[in-house]
Design an enzyme around this catalytic site. Structure first.
Site, PDB file in Angstrom:
ATOM      1  N   ALA A 199       0.819  -1.215   0.000  1.00 22.42           N
ATOM      2  CA  ALA A 199       0.000   0.000   0.000  1.00 22.42           C
ATOM      3  C   ALA A 199       0.852   1.266   0.000  1.00 22.42           C
ATOM      4  CB  ALA A 199      -0.942  -0.001   1.206  1.00 22.42           C
ATOM      5  N   GLU A 206       3.410   1.961  -1.628  1.00 23.04           N
ATOM      6  CA  GLU A 206       3.892   2.302  -2.970  1.00 23.04           C
ATOM      7  C   GLU A 206       2.788   2.805  -3.911  1.00 23.04           C
ATOM      8  OE1 GLU A 206       6.752   0.004  -0.844  1.00 23.04           O
ATOM      9  OE2 GLU A 206       4.731  -0.643  -1.383  1.00 23.04           O
ATOM     10  N   VAL A 252      -4.019  -3.064   4.567  1.00 19.06           N
ATOM     11  CA  VAL A 252      -3.001  -3.029   5.609  1.00 19.06           C
ATOM     12  C   VAL A 252      -3.632  -3.608   6.867  1.00 19.06           C
ATOM     13  CG1 VAL A 252      -1.348  -1.605   6.868  1.00 19.06           C
ATOM     14  CG2 VAL A 252      -2.096  -0.897   4.581  1.00 19.06           C
ATOM     15  N   GLU A 280       2.187  -6.124  15.067  1.00 16.28           N
ATOM     16  CA  GLU A 280       2.673  -5.895  16.427  1.00 16.28           C
ATOM     17  C   GLU A 280       3.486  -4.614  16.574  1.00 16.28           C
ATOM     18  OE1 GLU A 280       4.855  -9.405  17.394  1.00 16.28           O
ATOM     19  OE2 GLU A 280       3.089 -10.681  17.340  1.00 16.28           O
ATOM     20  N   THR A 281       3.781  -3.937  15.457  1.00 18.04           N
ATOM     21  CA  THR A 281       4.633  -2.747  15.523  1.00 18.04           C
ATOM     22  C   THR A 281       3.892  -1.521  14.992  1.00 18.04           C
ATOM     23  OG1 THR A 281       5.545  -2.982  13.296  1.00 18.04           O
ATOM     24  CG2 THR A 281       6.620  -4.251  15.057  1.00 18.04           C
ATOM     25  N   HIS A 309       4.570   0.011  12.363  1.00 20.81           N
ATOM     26  CA  HIS A 309       4.652   0.022  10.894  1.00 20.81           C
ATOM     27  C   HIS A 309       3.274   0.273  10.281  1.00 20.81           C
ATOM     28  CE1 HIS A 309       6.126  -1.060   6.902  1.00 20.81           C
ATOM     29  NE2 HIS A 309       5.101  -1.886   6.792  1.00 20.81           N
ATOM     30  N   ARG A 356     -15.044  -6.098   4.473  1.00 17.06           N
ATOM     31  CA  ARG A 356     -15.029  -4.803   3.796  1.00 17.06           C
ATOM     32  C   ARG A 356     -14.771  -4.938   2.298  1.00 17.06           C
ATOM     33  NH1 ARG A 356     -14.426  -4.388   8.811  1.00 17.06           N
ATOM     34  NH2 ARG A 356     -14.838  -2.487   9.997  1.00 17.06           N
TER      35      ARG A 356
END
Length: 154
Positions: free
Chosen positions: A45, A47, A77, A81-82, A84, A123
């Site tokens: 996503a 890019e 996306v 856990e981060t 990012h 979705r």
């Protein structure tokens, strides 16, 4: 709206099943209005805005046979856990909005930002939230608005 608009679809297929559900719905919407489209894949996503920027610039420079009338960005996306996730979500949305404003570009935003794959599928599928169809309809509606304001059309 331009008759038979030419749409660029930029898609991240990182989550293949989700991406397929999104594109299936997009193509139904575009086919229903006789739109021509070109599809290009990107790694993720993040890019998507860059690829659309390349296409806009190529249209301006005339390095492609015909400029695109509108754009659709598709991806997903899933929170991990981060942090990012936060960067990818925020920057992909910001990048597309910046392109839309700076270039008066008709862009349909079809990047899902979800907690898990189950939410994403709800979705993505046409019988669910139909976010792919929504992105296609948004792009087409913005193309119509450009025409009303004398900024688009063939």
């Amino acid at each position: 709206m331009a008759k038979n608009p030419r749409i660029l679809i930029v898609e991240s297929r990182y989550y293949e099943e989700i991406a397929q559900a999104l594109i299936d719905s997009v193509l139904i919407e575009l086919d229903s209005v006789g739109a021509a489209y070109e599809r290009h894949e990107v790694p993720g996503a993040f890019e998507i805005p860059g690829a659309i920027a390349f296409a806009i610039e190529a249209g301006v420079r005339g390095t492609i046979p015909q400029a695109f009338d509108g754009f659709i960005g598709l991806g997903c996306v899933v929170r991990g856990e981060t942090t990012h996730y936060d960067y990818v979500c925020g920057e992909s949305a910001r990048g597309l909005q910046e392109l839309a404003i700076r270039n008066s570009a008709a862009i349909g935003y079809g990047i899902l930002t979800v907690e898990n794959r189950e939410q994403a599928m709800k979705r993505a599928i046409r019988s669910g939230k139909d976010r792919g169809g929504h992105a296609a309809r948004a792009c087409l509606q913005m193309l119509n608005l450009k025409t009303i304001f004398g900024l688009g059309g063939k």
